[in-house]
Scaffold this motif. Structure first.
Motif, mmCIF file in Angstrom:
data_model
loop_
_atom_site.group_PDB
_atom_site.id
_atom_site.type_symbol
_atom_site.label_atom_id
_atom_site.label_comp_id
_atom_site.label_asym_id
_atom_site.label_seq_id
_atom_site.Cartn_x
_atom_site.Cartn_y
_atom_site.Cartn_z
ATOM 1 N N ASP A 1 15.558 11.878 8.874
ATOM 2 C CA ASP A 1 14.163 11.761 9.284
ATOM 3 C C ASP A 1 13.724 10.333 8.973
ATOM 4 O O ASP A 1 14.559 9.494 8.617
ATOM 5 C CB ASP A 1 13.266 12.793 8.576
ATOM 6 N N THR A 2 12.457 10.019 9.128
ATOM 7 C CA THR A 2 12.006 8.634 8.987
ATOM 8 C C THR A 2 11.394 8.348 7.614
ATOM 9 O O THR A 2 10.670 7.371 7.452
ATOM 10 C CB THR A 2 10.976 8.295 10.080
ATOM 11 N N ARG A 3 11.700 9.173 6.614
ATOM 12 C CA ARG A 3 11.173 8.931 5.279
ATOM 13 C C ARG A 3 12.072 7.962 4.499
ATOM 14 O O ARG A 3 13.261 7.816 4.795
ATOM 15 C CB ARG A 3 11.027 10.239 4.523
ATOM 16 N N LEU A 4 11.477 7.322 3.506
ATOM 17 C CA LEU A 4 12.220 6.400 2.655
ATOM 18 C C LEU A 4 13.357 7.115 1.942
ATOM 19 O O LEU A 4 14.439 6.546 1.753
ATOM 20 C CB LEU A 4 11.266 5.763 1.637
ATOM 21 N N SER A 5 13.156 8.356 1.562
ATOM 22 C CA SER A 5 14.209 9.122 0.887
ATOM 23 C C SER A 5 15.423 9.306 1.789
ATOM 24 O O SER A 5 16.571 9.301 1.324
ATOM 25 C CB SER A 5 13.670 10.477 0.444
ATOM 26 N N ASP B 1 7.796 8.751 -1.967
ATOM 27 C CA ASP B 1 8.337 8.803 -0.614
ATOM 28 C C ASP B 1 7.261 8.436 0.402
ATOM 29 O O ASP B 1 6.113 8.864 0.295
ATOM 30 C CB ASP B 1 8.862 10.210 -0.325
ATOM 31 N N ILE B 2 7.623 7.599 1.367
ATOM 32 C CA ILE B 2 6.700 7.243 2.442
ATOM 33 C C ILE B 2 7.435 7.312 3.768
ATOM 34 O O ILE B 2 8.660 7.341 3.820
ATOM 35 C CB ILE B 2 6.101 5.838 2.254
ATOM 36 N N THR B 3 6.681 7.318 4.849
ATOM 37 C CA THR B 3 7.268 7.337 6.190
ATOM 38 C C THR B 3 7.474 5.913 6.674
ATOM 39 O O THR B 3 6.580 5.069 6.569
ATOM 40 C CB THR B 3 6.351 8.091 7.165
#
Length: 266
Positions: free
Chosen positions: A211-215, A248-250
């Protein structure tokens, strides 16, 4: 002669640029900091007690460019599309030469932003090195080139920008293109982390992540980079578009993500 920053009553006033054309505007500025040869050697060897000096100065310069309107009276708030700060060790000086590059599409120029970036980068170099050399001298802050707007192009006659100009204009050149370049983010590693991972930067397509999260990016790097588990250390900091983030951020296409160990100032 009309003074553009004064109104008809002689009071300070921001220039109205609404009737100017939106054009691509760029500016390149430079400066230098002179230091003792022993100080420069510590810097070259990345052995300064306060951490990664150049990474800190680079982030400071970029942040300063983005906040020029808060520092210089009557400057406009600008939506900068690119800010770069680069350094060159000069053993003849001896010291460090700084170059800053700014770009946008807008109705006013970016000369002050480039000059502010160069100035603050030099000041940060002083702050990071003053523990070992308080006699350093900052100087030579000047505009090298500008383009765009009604006045067109301007170049300092004695400018020796050379190959570094191209580096400032596109500091990601030479990285292989991705299958979906419009969806890519740039990942950079600094200081001891860069040395231990043996990689300075890379491009990652968001389409390759879960997905597009930092994680998700961290998980991707953990699998793809040798010794990527170093990124899991709690002490490692992360900045997205030059702003330190926690949690966590997008992520969005075009974002720049930096991983680096803690640094100290003061």
């Amino acid at each position: 002669m009309t003074l553009t920053h004064l109104n008809e009553r002689g009071q300070a006033s921001m220039v109205d640029v609404h009737d100017k054309d939106e054009t691509r505007r760029e500016a390149l500025a430079s400066g230098w900091i002179r230091m003792q040869p022993e100080t420069l050697k510590l810097l070259v060897d990345d052995d300064m007690p306060k951490g990664d000096v150049l990474a800190t100065a680079r982030i400071a310069g970029i942040q300063a460019a983005k906040r020029t309107h808060e520092l210089i009276p009557l400057c406009h708030v600008l939506m900068l599309s690119k800010v770069s700060v680069d350094f060159e060790f000069d053993h003849q000086l001896p010291g460090v030469r700084v170059r800053s590059f700014c770009r946008l599409a807008g109705r006013t120029g970016v000369e002050m932003e480039a000059l502010t970036a160069a100035s603050v980068a030099c000041l940060t170099l002083y702050d990071m090195c003053k523990a070992v050399d308080r006699g350093m001298v900052i100087g030579g802050v000047q505009l090298e080139t500008k383009s765009g707007g009604r006045s067109g192009e301007w170049h300092r006659e004695d400018s020796q920008s050379g190959a570094m100009d191209q580096t400032m204009a596109d500091d990601t050149a030479g990285i292989p293109p991705l299958e979906h370049p419009e969806m890519q983010v740039t990942v950079r590693f600094f200081a001891e982390l860069r040395e231990r991972l043996n990689v300075e930067s890379l491009h990652v397509s968001l389409t390759d992540l879960e997905d597009t999260r930092l994680s998700a990016l961290r998980a991707f790097l953990l699998q793809r980079i040798q010794s990527g588990e170093l990124l899991e250390q709690p002490r490692i900091l992360c900045a997205v578009n030059h702003e330190v983030v926690q949690g966590d951020i997008t992520l969005a296409p075009g974002d720049e993500i930096a991983f680096f160990p803690p640094v100290t100032g003061g």
